[in-house]
Design a protein around this motif. Sequence first.
Motif, PDB file in Angstrom:
ATOM      1  N   ALA A   1       0.829  -1.206   0.000  1.00 44.41           N
ATOM      2  CA  ALA A   1       0.000   0.000   0.000  1.00 44.41           C
ATOM      3  C   ALA A   1       0.863   1.255   0.000  1.00 44.41           C
ATOM      4  CB  ALA A   1      -0.941   0.002   1.208  1.00 44.41           C
ATOM      5  N   VAL A   2       1.953   1.234   0.761  1.00 44.84           N
ATOM      6  CA  VAL A   2       2.875   2.379   0.840  1.00 44.84           C
ATOM      7  C   VAL A   2       4.291   1.853   0.609  1.00 44.84           C
ATOM      8  CG1 VAL A   2       3.572   4.392   2.186  1.00 44.84           C
ATOM      9  CG2 VAL A   2       1.322   3.374   2.582  1.00 44.84           C
ATOM     10  N   PRO A   3       4.719   1.706  -0.634  1.00 45.04           N
ATOM     11  CA  PRO A   3       6.043   1.120  -0.904  1.00 45.04           C
ATOM     12  C   PRO A   3       7.185   1.927  -0.305  1.00 45.04           C
ATOM     13  CG  PRO A   3       4.679   1.196  -2.898  1.00 45.04           C
ATOM     14  CD  PRO A   3       3.974   2.002  -1.866  1.00 45.04           C
ATOM     15  N   GLU A   4       6.975   3.228  -0.084  1.00 53.66           N
ATOM     16  CA  GLU A   4       8.057   4.055   0.459  1.00 53.66           C
ATOM     17  C   GLU A   4       8.471   3.622   1.863  1.00 53.66           C
ATOM     18  OE1 GLU A   4       5.785   6.426  -2.565  1.00 53.66           O
ATOM     19  OE2 GLU A   4       5.317   5.127  -0.861  1.00 53.66           O
ATOM     20  N   MET A   5       7.582   2.918   2.583  1.00 49.05           N
ATOM     21  CA  MET A   5       7.900   2.476   3.939  1.00 49.05           C
ATOM     22  C   MET A   5       8.638   1.140   3.983  1.00 49.05           C
ATOM     23  SD  MET A   5       4.687   3.484   6.364  1.00 49.05           S
ATOM     24  CE  MET A   5       4.127   5.185   6.530  1.00 49.05           C
ATOM     25  N   GLN A   6       8.848   0.529   2.834  1.00 49.72           N
ATOM     26  CA  GLN A   6       9.459  -0.790   2.805  1.00 49.72           C
ATOM     27  C   GLN A   6      10.855  -0.816   3.426  1.00 49.72           C
ATOM     28  OE1 GLN A   6       9.622  -2.526  -1.077  1.00 49.72           O
ATOM     29  NE2 GLN A   6      10.313  -4.517  -0.357  1.00 49.72           N
ATOM     30  N   PRO A   7      11.750   0.140   3.136  1.00 54.76           N
ATOM     31  CA  PRO A   7      13.083   0.082   3.759  1.00 54.76           C
ATOM     32  C   PRO A   7      13.040   0.151   5.280  1.00 54.76           C
ATOM     33  CG  PRO A   7      13.082   1.589   1.880  1.00 54.76           C
ATOM     34  CD  PRO A   7      11.660   1.243   2.151  1.00 54.76           C
ATOM     35  N   VAL A   8      12.152   0.979   5.830  1.00 59.86           N
ATOM     36  CA  VAL A   8      12.073   1.105   7.291  1.00 59.86           C
ATOM     37  C   VAL A   8      11.544  -0.190   7.902  1.00 59.86           C
ATOM     38  CG1 VAL A   8      11.205   2.517   9.181  1.00 59.86           C
ATOM     39  CG2 VAL A   8      11.635   3.562   6.964  1.00 59.86           C
ATOM     40  N   LEU A   9      10.522  -0.799   7.285  1.00 63.64           N
ATOM     41  CA  LEU A   9       9.980  -2.055   7.799  1.00 63.64           C
ATOM     42  C   LEU A   9      10.996  -3.185   7.695  1.00 63.64           C
ATOM     43  CD1 LEU A   9       6.361  -1.902   6.326  1.00 63.64           C
ATOM     44  CD2 LEU A   9       7.017  -1.619   8.708  1.00 63.64           C
ATOM     45  N   LEU A  10      11.752  -3.209   6.599  1.00 62.84           N
ATOM     46  CA  LEU A  10      12.767  -4.247   6.437  1.00 62.84           C
ATOM     47  C   LEU A  10      13.843  -4.128   7.514  1.00 62.84           C
ATOM     48  CD1 LEU A  10      13.905  -6.573   4.793  1.00 62.84           C
ATOM     49  CD2 LEU A  10      15.058  -4.906   3.331  1.00 62.84           C
ATOM     50  N   GLU A  11      14.253  -2.911   7.810  1.00 65.42           N
ATOM     51  CA  GLU A  11      15.251  -2.715   8.862  1.00 65.42           C
ATOM     52  C   GLU A  11      14.688  -3.106  10.222  1.00 65.42           C
ATOM     53  OE1 GLU A  11      18.263   0.776  10.569  1.00 65.42           O
ATOM     54  OE2 GLU A  11      16.846   1.212   8.950  1.00 65.42           O
ATOM     55  N   ALA A  12      13.398  -2.852  10.463  1.00 62.66           N
ATOM     56  CA  ALA A  12      12.782  -3.246  11.732  1.00 62.66           C
ATOM     57  C   ALA A  12      12.756  -4.766  11.878  1.00 62.66           C
ATOM     58  CB  ALA A  12      11.375  -2.676  11.821  1.00 62.66           C
ATOM     59  N   ARG A  13      12.560  -5.487  10.776  1.00 62.26           N
ATOM     60  CA  ARG A  13      12.581  -6.945  10.842  1.00 62.26           C
ATOM     61  C   ARG A  13      13.992  -7.467  11.095  1.00 62.26           C
ATOM     62  NH1 ARG A  13       8.685  -6.554   6.425  1.00 62.26           N
ATOM     63  NH2 ARG A  13       6.654  -7.356   7.135  1.00 62.26           N
ATOM     64  N   MET A  14      14.969  -6.789  10.528  1.00 66.21           N
ATOM     65  CA  MET A  14      16.352  -7.232  10.678  1.00 66.21           C
ATOM     66  C   MET A  14      16.921  -6.884  12.047  1.00 66.21           C
ATOM     67  SD  MET A  14      16.976  -8.716   7.821  1.00 66.21           S
ATOM     68  CE  MET A  14      18.752  -8.880   7.926  1.00 66.21           C
ATOM     69  N   ARG A  15      16.338  -5.888  12.695  1.00 64.48           N
ATOM     70  CA  ARG A  15      16.877  -5.436  13.986  1.00 64.48           C
ATOM     71  C   ARG A  15      15.768  -5.411  15.025  1.00 64.48           C
ATOM     72  NH1 ARG A  15      20.054   0.009  12.592  1.00 64.48           N
ATOM     73  NH2 ARG A  15      20.846  -0.312  14.710  1.00 64.48           N
TER      74      ARG A  15
END
Length: 516
Positions: A163-177
């Motif tokens: 829905a909001v592709p711009e948030m993908q990098p932040v969510l990916l980093e939250a999963r990794m950390r």
Amino acid sequence: MQARHAASDYAALEGQRGGIQIAFAMVYLALALLVLLSAVAVGFWFANRLVEPISRLVVASERLRDGDLTARVEETASHDEIGALSRAFNRMAGQLEEQRGELLGANLQLDRRRRFTEAVLGGVTSGVLGLDAEGKVTLANGAAMNLLDSRGENLVGQELERAVPEMQPVLLEARMRPGRIIEGEIHLGSGETARDLLVRVARVSDAPEPAGAMTGHSEFDRERAGFVVTFDDISALKSAQRMAAWADVARRIAHEIKNPLTPIQLSAERLRRKYVHEITTEPEIFERCTDTIIRQVRDIGRMVDEFSSFARMPAPVLRQENLNEIARQAVFQQQLAAPGISITFSLPDQPVLIYCDRAQIAQALVNIIKNATEAIGTREKMDGAGGQITVRVRVDKEGRIILSVMDNGCGLPREIRRRLTEPYVTTREKGSGLGLAIVRKIAEDHGARISLQDLAETEEALPPGFDGIGANVQIIFPAEICEAPGHAVNGRESDMSGKDISPRVAGISRQVQDGA
């Protein structure tokens, strides 16, 4: 003789023996039937005593199954199996009723907490999203829907990364950390709808970790983990920071450049006056060079004056003024400055009285009209269209006062339209980029806002002769601007929009204005 009598009696009795035997058999049969019926009755009585407790248990069980947890069976003083079963059944029903009461109370408390949480989330200005372990949106407050321009039913249930592709990098980093709050800035949209968001993502667990699991690293926790995403619109903050930074730059530039300008101009004028008649070799070149120096110094001086106006914009002195008169005088002034352009106004018959700083509103209007004349000049070079500018004052249904300047120039560039009111953002080679920045600052100091539109997008009726190409710049004043300002509400300062602002916010506002 006696023997004959005895024989006859015997013969008579022998004849009656069959009847006596039959009567005796009937009596025996009756007695046997009576005993049998009595035995059956006694059997039924004993059977009922045995079956009745079981029947009561069956009926109570049926009521329990139908949801009536108040069902009980009569307990007896006996200590046989039936009595023990009845007591066990009553204890079970009582425990079920107690547990259902606790569950109902817990559900009621959860519902109250949910409503409280929804009320809190609905009242905050930050966008809040709840995500499940798969990244699907399970909760979205009103601010999130507004900031993301999405309706709740379309956002909830979707994967946020889609829905909001711009948030993908932040969510990916939250999963990794996991275990850390991840923060980042994203840019959404384009044109006037573009905004900058500060996003924070925190990972949470739906259930406590089982005993013996490693804290923060169990597979159970990872499977049940979700995310809470919060974000704020920092577009205005970043714009204010840029405004303050550019104001400081403008102040320094004005200070460093203005000092040498006066001696340069005086020196050039003195050279022209003293030596214009003494130079015999190519006097035209001398005259043209000195004129160029003087003209360029004046242009630089005007630019420095704009820097000073932007950097040292005084606080508005509010008095009741007629906006119609301000518009009429500004139009007259620009008609003299740009005689080749048709500048007209459309004003209501009744005076429009507002509390404002007359000089600042006039300056803002003049700046907008100057930008319109420059845009018309750009279009005239392309297709030779005649220039038209209309200044309009009107009051809308909500009581807001709208000051519009419409022109048939080249229009507004869509890609940088949102930044046109920031300092030093311009599309012209010789533009300082301060005209609309000053207009915006004056508007904000009066509690108003500025709107930039192409004529093709505006909802206003176009003046006669306009072909739909051009721009419509509006200053939209709130309805409260017609009321006397400076009043206090519950011991707090009040802004031009009539909303209360806390002393801390008022202090920050004054610091930003002083720093600008």
